[in-house]
Every structure is written in C-alpha cells, then in structure tokens.
Design a protein around this motif. Sequence first.
Motif, PDB file in Angstrom:
ATOM      1  N   TYR A 569       0.848  -1.196   0.000  1.00 41.25           N
ATOM      2  CA  TYR A 569       0.000   0.000   0.000  1.00 41.25           C
ATOM      3  C   TYR A 569       0.880   1.242   0.000  1.00 41.25           C
ATOM      4  O   TYR A 569       1.847   1.328   0.757  1.00 41.25           O
ATOM      5  N   MET A 570       0.569   2.184  -0.867  1.00 44.98           N
ATOM      6  CA  MET A 570       1.327   3.427  -0.961  1.00 44.98           C
ATOM      7  C   MET A 570       0.553   4.535  -0.247  1.00 44.98           C
ATOM      8  O   MET A 570      -0.518   4.949  -0.699  1.00 44.98           O
ATOM      9  N   SER A 571       1.105   4.993   0.868  1.00 42.10           N
ATOM     10  CA  SER A 571       0.356   5.876   1.765  1.00 42.10           C
ATOM     11  C   SER A 571       0.054   7.246   1.156  1.00 42.10           C
ATOM     12  O   SER A 571      -0.901   7.902   1.574  1.00 42.10           O
ATOM     13  N   ASN A 572       0.847   7.695   0.173  1.00 44.79           N
ATOM     14  CA  ASN A 572       0.584   9.004  -0.426  1.00 44.79           C
ATOM     15  C   ASN A 572      -0.211   8.920  -1.719  1.00 44.79           C
ATOM     16  O   ASN A 572      -0.295   9.903  -2.478  1.00 44.79           O
ATOM     17  N   GLY A 573      -0.757   7.749  -1.991  1.00 43.92           N
ATOM     18  CA  GLY A 573      -1.679   7.610  -3.105  1.00 43.92           C
ATOM     19  C   GLY A 573      -1.014   7.765  -4.463  1.00 43.92           C
ATOM     20  O   GLY A 573       0.188   7.593  -4.624  1.00 43.92           O
ATOM     21  N   SER A 574      -1.836   8.110  -5.448  1.00 39.43           N
ATOM     22  CA  SER A 574      -1.337   8.229  -6.817  1.00 39.43           C
ATOM     23  C   SER A 574      -0.964   9.675  -7.130  1.00 39.43           C
ATOM     24  O   SER A 574      -1.423  10.622  -6.477  1.00 39.43           O
ATOM     25  N   TYR A 594      10.475  17.026 -10.059  1.00 44.44           N
ATOM     26  CA  TYR A 594      11.613  16.612 -10.885  1.00 44.44           C
ATOM     27  C   TYR A 594      12.107  15.228 -10.459  1.00 44.44           C
ATOM     28  O   TYR A 594      12.398  14.376 -11.306  1.00 44.44           O
ATOM     29  N   GLN A 595      12.197  15.001  -9.142  1.00 42.73           N
ATOM     30  CA  GLN A 595      12.656  13.699  -8.648  1.00 42.73           C
ATOM     31  C   GLN A 595      11.645  12.594  -8.983  1.00 42.73           C
ATOM     32  O   GLN A 595      12.024  11.446  -9.266  1.00 42.73           O
ATOM     33  N   ILE A 596      10.366  12.920  -8.965  1.00 42.34           N
ATOM     34  CA  ILE A 596       9.351  11.929  -9.330  1.00 42.34           C
ATOM     35  C   ILE A 596       9.450  11.600 -10.825  1.00 42.34           C
ATOM     36  O   ILE A 596       9.332  10.444 -11.230  1.00 42.34           O
ATOM     37  N   ALA A 597       9.689  12.623 -11.644  1.00 40.91           N
ATOM     38  CA  ALA A 597       9.873  12.386 -13.083  1.00 40.91           C
ATOM     39  C   ALA A 597      11.089  11.496 -13.321  1.00 40.91           C
ATOM     40  O   ALA A 597      11.045  10.572 -14.149  1.00 40.91           O
ATOM     41  N   LEU A 598      12.171  11.737 -12.595  1.00 40.55           N
ATOM     42  CA  LEU A 598      13.384  10.946 -12.747  1.00 40.55           C
ATOM     43  C   LEU A 598      13.159   9.512 -12.265  1.00 40.55           C
ATOM     44  O   LEU A 598      13.538   8.550 -12.937  1.00 40.55           O
ATOM     45  N   GLY A 599      12.535   9.359 -11.106  1.00 40.04           N
ATOM     46  CA  GLY A 599      12.277   8.015 -10.583  1.00 40.04           C
ATOM     47  C   GLY A 599      11.375   7.203 -11.491  1.00 40.04           C
ATOM     48  O   GLY A 599      11.601   6.005 -11.702  1.00 40.04           O
ATOM     49  N   THR A 600      10.346   7.852 -12.049  1.00 36.59           N
ATOM     50  CA  THR A 600       9.450   7.161 -12.979  1.00 36.59           C
ATOM     51  C   THR A 600      10.207   6.705 -14.222  1.00 36.59           C
ATOM     52  O   THR A 600      10.019   5.583 -14.714  1.00 36.59           O
ATOM     53  N   ALA A 601      11.095   7.566 -14.720  1.00 34.29           N
ATOM     54  CA  ALA A 601      11.900   7.208 -15.894  1.00 34.29           C
ATOM     55  C   ALA A 601      12.796   6.014 -15.589  1.00 34.29           C
ATOM     56  O   ALA A 601      12.972   5.120 -16.424  1.00 34.29           O
ATOM     57  N   ARG A 602      13.363   5.984 -14.395  1.00 31.13           N
ATOM     58  CA  ARG A 602      14.216   4.855 -14.018  1.00 31.13           C
ATOM     59  C   ARG A 602      13.426   3.556 -13.951  1.00 31.13           C
ATOM     60  O   ARG A 602      13.901   2.496 -14.367  1.00 31.13           O
ATOM     61  N   GLY A 603      12.208   3.635 -13.426  1.00 32.86           N
ATOM     62  CA  GLY A 603      11.383   2.437 -13.375  1.00 32.86           C
ATOM     63  C   GLY A 603      11.055   1.900 -14.756  1.00 32.86           C
ATOM     64  O   GLY A 603      11.131   0.696 -15.001  1.00 32.86           O
ATOM     65  N   LEU A 604      10.711   2.797 -15.684  1.00 40.65           N
ATOM     66  CA  LEU A 604      10.397   2.371 -17.051  1.00 40.65           C
ATOM     67  C   LEU A 604      11.641   1.853 -17.762  1.00 40.65           C
ATOM     68  O   LEU A 604      11.576   0.873 -18.523  1.00 40.65           O
ATOM     69  N   GLU A 623      -2.263   8.349 -12.746  1.00 36.13           N
ATOM     70  CA  GLU A 623      -2.986   7.427 -11.863  1.00 36.13           C
ATOM     71  C   GLU A 623      -2.193   6.159 -11.581  1.00 36.13           C
ATOM     72  O   GLU A 623      -2.442   5.475 -10.580  1.00 36.13           O
ATOM     73  N   ASN A 624      -1.268   5.817 -12.459  1.00 36.09           N
ATOM     74  CA  ASN A 624      -0.475   4.597 -12.290  1.00 36.09           C
ATOM     75  C   ASN A 624       0.923   4.864 -11.747  1.00 36.09           C
ATOM     76  O   ASN A 624       1.769   3.976 -11.767  1.00 36.09           O
ATOM     77  N   ILE A 625       1.161   6.076 -11.273  1.00 34.13           N
ATOM     78  CA  ILE A 625       2.402   6.391 -10.567  1.00 34.13           C
ATOM     79  C   ILE A 625       2.026   6.624  -9.112  1.00 34.13           C
ATOM     80  O   ILE A 625       1.355   7.604  -8.780  1.00 34.13           O
ATOM     81  N   LEU A 626       2.448   5.711  -8.247  1.00 34.39           N
ATOM     82  CA  LEU A 626       2.100   5.794  -6.827  1.00 34.39           C
ATOM     83  C   LEU A 626       3.268   6.359  -6.031  1.00 34.39           C
ATOM     84  O   LEU A 626       4.428   6.232  -6.422  1.00 34.39           O
ATOM     85  N   LEU A 627       2.953   6.966  -4.903  1.00 32.75           N
ATOM     86  CA  LEU A 627       3.959   7.625  -4.068  1.00 32.75           C
ATOM     87  C   LEU A 627       3.956   7.004  -2.676  1.00 32.75           C
ATOM     88  O   LEU A 627       2.899   6.899  -2.041  1.00 32.75           O
ATOM     89  N   ASP A 628       5.145   6.601  -2.215  1.00 32.53           N
ATOM     90  CA  ASP A 628       5.217   6.007  -0.881  1.00 32.53           C
ATOM     91  C   ASP A 628       5.295   7.103   0.171  1.00 32.53           C
ATOM     92  O   ASP A 628       5.105   8.291  -0.124  1.00 32.53           O
ATOM     93  N   ALA A 629       5.594   6.729   1.404  1.00 39.34           N
ATOM     94  CA  ALA A 629       5.598   7.686   2.502  1.00 39.34           C
ATOM     95  C   ALA A 629       6.632   8.779   2.314  1.00 39.34           C
ATOM     96  O   ALA A 629       6.497   9.882   2.863  1.00 39.34           O
ATOM     97  N   GLU A 630       7.692   8.489   1.549  1.00 42.83           N
ATOM     98  CA  GLU A 630       8.750   9.472   1.296  1.00 42.83           C
ATOM     99  C   GLU A 630       8.612  10.126  -0.080  1.00 42.83           C
ATOM    100  O   GLU A 630       9.550  10.753  -0.562  1.00 42.83           O
ATOM    101  N   PHE A 631       7.446   9.954  -0.723  1.00 46.21           N
ATOM    102  CA  PHE A 631       7.168  10.490  -2.056  1.00 46.21           C
ATOM    103  C   PHE A 631       8.117   9.931  -3.113  1.00 46.21           C
ATOM    104  O   PHE A 631       8.384  10.580  -4.120  1.00 46.21           O
ATOM    105  N   CYS A 632       8.614   8.726  -2.870  1.00 38.75           N
ATOM    106  CA  CYS A 632       9.389   8.036  -3.891  1.00 38.75           C
ATOM    107  C   CYS A 632       8.399   7.429  -4.886  1.00 38.75           C
ATOM    108  O   CYS A 632       7.472   6.723  -4.484  1.00 38.75           O
ATOM    109  N   PRO A 633       8.554   7.691  -6.189  1.00 40.12           N
ATOM    110  CA  PRO A 633       7.569   7.211  -7.162  1.00 40.12           C
ATOM    111  C   PRO A 633       7.705   5.720  -7.429  1.00 40.12           C
ATOM    112  O   PRO A 633       8.814   5.185  -7.498  1.00 40.12           O
ATOM    113  N   LYS A 634       6.565   5.073  -7.602  1.00 37.02           N
ATOM    114  CA  LYS A 634       6.521   3.647  -7.907  1.00 37.02           C
ATOM    115  C   LYS A 634       5.581   3.432  -9.102  1.00 37.02           C
ATOM    116  O   LYS A 634       4.393   3.777  -9.028  1.00 37.02           O
ATOM    117  N   VAL A 635       6.112   2.892 -10.172  1.00 33.88           N
ATOM    118  CA  VAL A 635       5.266   2.574 -11.329  1.00 33.88           C
ATOM    119  C   VAL A 635       4.406   1.371 -10.969  1.00 33.88           C
ATOM    120  O   VAL A 635       4.915   0.324 -10.567  1.00 33.88           O
TER     121      VAL A 635
END
Length: 826
Positions: A569-574, A594-604, A623-635
């Motif tokens: 579960y990602m506490s900060n939602g999408s 910017y960090q979310i854009a970079l993290g998403t690119a790394r996941g892809l 909607e398909n990019i989720l954010l954890d408690a530290e706002f780290c992006p998760k595809v």
Amino acid sequence: MDMKNNPRFMLAVLFLSLFLKAHICHGADTISANQSLSGDQTIVSAGGIFEMGFHKPGNSSNYYICMWYKNIPVRTLVWVANREEPVSDRFSSELRISDGNLVLLNESKTPIWSTNVSSTTSSSVEAVLGDDGNLVLKDIGSNSPRTVWQSFDHPAHTWLPGSKIGYNNITKKNQRLISWKNNDDPAPGLFSLELEISTSSYIILWNRSQKYWSSGPWNEDTKIFDWVPEMNLNYIYDFEFVANENESYFKYSVKNNSPTSRFVMDVSGQIKQQNWMPANGWNLFWSQPRQQCEVYAFCGPYGTCNQKSLPFCNCLTGFEKESQNDWDLGDFSGGCKRKTKLQCGNNVSSVDHKGDKDKFLQMPGMSLPKQSVTVGSAAECESTCLNNCSCTAYALDNNDCLIWIGGFLDLKLSDDQSTGKTLYVRLAASELPSPKKNNGIVIGVVVGGAAGLAVLLGLIVFLILRQRKKALGPGKIVEGSLMAFDYRYLQNATKNFSERLGGGGFGSVFKGTLPDSTVIAVKQLESVSQGEKQFRTEVSTIGTIQHVNLVRLRGFCSEGTKRLLVYDYMSNGSLDSHIFRDKTSNILDWKSRYQIALGTARGLFYLHEKCRDCIIHCDIKPENILLDAEFCPKVADFGLAKLVGRDFSRVLTTMRGTRGYLAPEWISGVAITAKADVYSYGMMLFEFVSGRRNSEQSEDGKVTFFPGWAANIIIEGGDVLSLLDPSLERNADVQELTKVCRIACWCVQEDETRRPSMAQVVQILEGVMDVNLPPVPRALQVFVDNQENVIFYTDSSSTKSSQTRSNTSTASSQAKSTTSSVNSTS
C-alpha cells in the motif's frame, strides 16, 4: 537501633540488590566492567534507535546475542555475535567484560564468544551501543579513550549505513557479509558479499569460492558501480568508494528524513536493499542477482531451478528432498537425493535383479551445470557414461561428449529454450518405464480406467468439501516472498472489498489490512482470459521484478475465475491527486516533481531494458504512478498487459482518461514497442509542469491543449516559467524546467524512431547528457488570439486563423534548422 541486625532492613537490601542485578543494564547503552547482560536484560542506544540482548530467532530453540531496531514493530536483526555458538538458557548465560574483552559465557560459564582483543585492565574497558548500530569496545583508562574493537568491523548478514565492506591491506582481512544458514539459524550460510580487489568490484560468492554476480567496477563520474544502475538514488543516499594503500572499502549514508535503510545478504543468495516504510513494512528497493535462478547452486545437488514456476526449486524425477525441514526454512542447499540406488554401484554388470540396466532421464532445454568432463565422441557418450559407475549424467555439445562425475550443482531451465541443451540424467531402471512393458501398461490403464475415474472423481469431491471446511488462512507462502492468498482471506482483509482506492479498465483496487497490521492494496482483475497455470506463470515472472521505482507485488489469488493481485500500500496515493488540484493533498514543489519524473523514468528504463524480457507498460499516466511515505515514485500495474492478454487493446482504449496518453501507433494499429510508453511518459511530463490535465474545456466550451502551447514556447524561446503550475508561483529551476519540457516534446514525436529511449531520458534528467531543441510535434497546432488566450486543436479542425498558420510555420521552420538528435552531447 542497629540497622545491620534489623531483619526488615536486611530483607530490603537483599531485594534491592537482586533488583539492581536484574535491571542494571536494562535501557542503558553501556556495559561496564562491573555489569553484565543476562536473561531479558537489554541495552539501548542513546537515541533509542537500536537495542541489544538475548534473542531467539524464528522458531529456533536457541538464543543468541543479537542487535535489532528498537522502534520497528517487526523485530529485525542486524547483527549476531555468537552466530555459531548459541546458548539454550539465556538466564544462566551472560555477556560481560572480562580481561579487557567483551565475553559471552554459556550456561556452564564457559566462554563461547569473545571480542578477542588485548587491553590494559578490565576496569578501564566498556562496551557502548551507538545510534548507528555500532557496538564499540572502548578503553577509557587513558586521557584519550580509544576504540579497541567495534561490531562494524565484524558484520554478520546486514550492512548498515556508515559501516564499511572492504579489504584491509595491512591485516589482509576481507570484511564480508555472510548470509544466514536458513531463516531460523543465523550460522554462516553459503552466500557471501565481498570486495574483489583486482577489479574494484563487489562480488557474491557461493561457498566462498564460486563467483556468480559482480557489481562491476566503481565509476567515479556517476558515483555508482557500472552494473548496478539501481544505485541512481542520489536524492536518498550518499555513496563513497575509497581505495588507498591501507584499505579499500565502500560505504553509504542516508540523507536526512529518509527511511531506515539496510543491505542484507539474504538466504536466497541475493543482496537486497530494503527501506522501512511505517505504512508498508520493509520495502524491497532492488536485489541482485535479479533472477533467483541466477544464484549459483541455489537448489542444491540434483535440484533444478525454473524461473518460470513456483516454487523455483524442484527435485528431478527419481529424486526426493534431502531435508524437507531445510526446504521449509528456505535452505535448499542440501538439494535432493536418489530414491533408488544405481545398479552400477551394486554389481559390475549395471543390471538390476530384473535384468534392466540403469537408464537416462532426458531433460531438454537446460543450462548445463559446470564441472563437466569432456570424454570420447558423441556416438559413444551414453555407453561411456553407463560403463563408469561414477558418471551421473551426460550431454552432447556439438561433437563433444560431456559427462558429470558425482553429484552436480546449478541445474536450471535455460532462459531461451531454443538454445538450451539436452541433459541425460542417470537413474535406476525402476525409476523410468521400460519400453518392453508399454503394452502391458496400456492394457492395465484401459482395464482400470473406469474404476479409477470413479475413485478419482470421488476423491476430488472429498478434497473440495474438505478444503471448504478448513479454517480460513492467508494461503501458501511460495518462492521469492510471493504468497498465494485464499480469496476468502482477502475478502476479510478488505472488509468485503468495501474501501475502494481507485480503478480502471483492468479492475478496481481496494485497501486491506493483514492480521499483523500491514496495509495492502488488492486489485481485482477483470478481462483476464488465460488459464490458471498461465496466470500463475506470468505472476511469478512479475513477482521477481524488483526495483525501487516499481510497486512491489506481495502475492496473488487465483481461484476459478477470480484473479487478484496483492501489492504494498502506498500511503501518499497516486500522483494525479497531488498535481491535479486535489485540495486534500499537499501541492508538490518543483524539486519533488523533478525527482518523481526521474524516478518514474528509471522504473520504465528497468522494465524496458533490464528485465529478461522487455516489459511494455502500455498505460503510463499519473494514476499509475504511486507515491510512498517518502514520495518516492513507484510505477504500478506493470505487467498487466501480459496478464490481460488478447483483450488488452480493447480494455485500454475504453479506459477513462487514458486516451490522452495513447501513442499514435495505437490508433494506426501497428505493432506496439517500448516507444509507446515513451510517448505516454512525455504526455505525463507536460502535466508535471502545468499541474493540470493536458486537455481541458473552459466555461465557454473551448478546449485548451497544454502540450501545444508548451512546444511553441520552448521552440520559440519564450518565457518557460509561464508554463509552470501557478500554485508554484514561478518557483522552479529554469534549466531543469526547460530540460523537462524539451524531453516531453521529444517523447511525443509522431514518428516513434525520433523518440528517445527511457535510458536516454534517465541520462538527460541525471545531467549525464544534454538535450537539443526539439522539432515541433506535428500533432500539436497552436492558436494565439489578441488576448493571448491559447486555444489548441488537432489537424482535423476545419477553422484555423492565418495567425495560427503563421505561428506554426515559423515554429516548423525553426525546428528544421535544429538537429533531430536527442543525445547531442555527453
């Protein structure tokens, strides 16, 4: 009154002394010369981060001196002192200072573990537990206290921030991480991580001898190891590699306000990097080797590893598990043993009492084990092996005959079945059917078929009824930490799917809670057409994909037509709730975007180029990019295209809000490549910048299309900050903003060959490469009126002003004068 002769006073003194003895160490961070640790006593670091005392891991009956995180509810051990010498009674055992050393005495008061260093006097030494997880033995007898021993120099299976893993050129000692023997036994296992001096690389060894993974050399420019791209986490970690005449080592530190972090040499033979997220527990960022079957000899002798099945390890036909208990504890190193002895070892003729010789089990599509011997020609290979009682298998490699003497390790199904070899494994004749007996077997099967079928049907009915009567449980734990959940268990965990988090064409997502208070997200899949076996195969493949920027799959459910996936579960939602004016969510500043854009690119990038098979997401959107408690992006939802199968394109094009991210090739019907994800990512980047949907309808009915406006301003060199989300009040790095907008324009090029790869996008965002001025994407046509209100239409519009045609022509001519290369400089 003589207090010394007062019985009450003496009794009080006795109780007080017993109390002090029992609690003198509890809660303090130091063991002094006149103190000891025993029973339930512990010491706690000054800041309350770490705690140390006696502990019994898992279902073990033994106790060890262990260190763990104080405030994490799931007791997680980071260091064990007496890994090879446990004690059975913690109350009769004690950890104390003796002759200048920290010594563990067992029930018989026999020393079984010691720091084994020399010091001045016992009274001048103390042991202190630090907030960094380092147990330090100090000599405080002089004016300048000195460290005489520290646990950081003697790691167990966990590598903590601030500690070193390396090689001491003076003492010639290698500090290495060594896995546990199994999940209940912290004794040194078979897998270890250490520094290879000759290559400046970190390697994982099996049995301290067989290398099967390397990090690649340290790259001073990128500050990562060449073969570990997952280390691109400079917004969370600081990495340092040092090599001088005294020592070579690597260490890392976690930046402020980042989660608790650790590296673990796991019993699976993989090095795992994990972060603690209060809402989700230990979150696996990445692991190496990426595939479980890449771990050397993971399944032990005569065990075979199949990456596409669960469990990964199985015994060959004619073999059985050496120890069921070890396999249950995650230790497969014992492998398998023969059910029936070979006849060759019992008599010279290699013939059993029925006159049958040993036979060979044919196994096609295999990656051949190592340690083979080349003998003779291919024509005589079988007879050569059969006549050698020590030969256990043979294979043909071109014109060579390879045989294996004794037990063999590292047998696995080849990743590419077309290039795999056929291995012939020797078995006793009774383990394989004889061709001479086939007619009798067929007759027996026909005669007994009717009766057998009736018995089988009855048994199936009985098992179904019995299964329904079983107490409700979570399901079966399978390899790779995946769990096969029972449907009714997930029904209870989600309160009958009552709290909906979101959904789309693939199905709905519901919030759930496990009995240990772990919060999960359960996705009910729709339009899944393939059978259960194929579904489980695809899920097992997805379950092995681990990366810091991909949502972790915990398990699945496959019962009849019910298909469910269980995620962290990602506490900060999408992402959409944070950039599209959701008043309940905090507005993301530019640095976070910017960090979310970079993290998403790394996941892809990981999905496209680092997995065994390229995985195309096909549905990239906020909607398909989720954010954890530290706002780290998760595809999220990666791999669902494989699960849904043939109906995927129909599902995708009917999903609400997805059409705005579809690449032109979806509409034209040509084959989809990874560049379809690049297009969707580019459209999403525009929304990162503007903070609103790319297409919006105003109150007067006009439709605004932000990408066209952005492309026009970027190419004409206009005010880039005017593109920024108004809520950020023009507070952004102009160079970063320009870079993101240029990347977005390149990503949405109509010709997919002109779009960059996700690897190039990552390098540009990291600053390794520059990005040229992009050409105008043909589909983006711009209208600007006298009030500078921007209206955008597609080529199909029938009304275009001369001013618009002029703007478009100017922009196009400028674009033609630029290079079409996205990676112009490095």
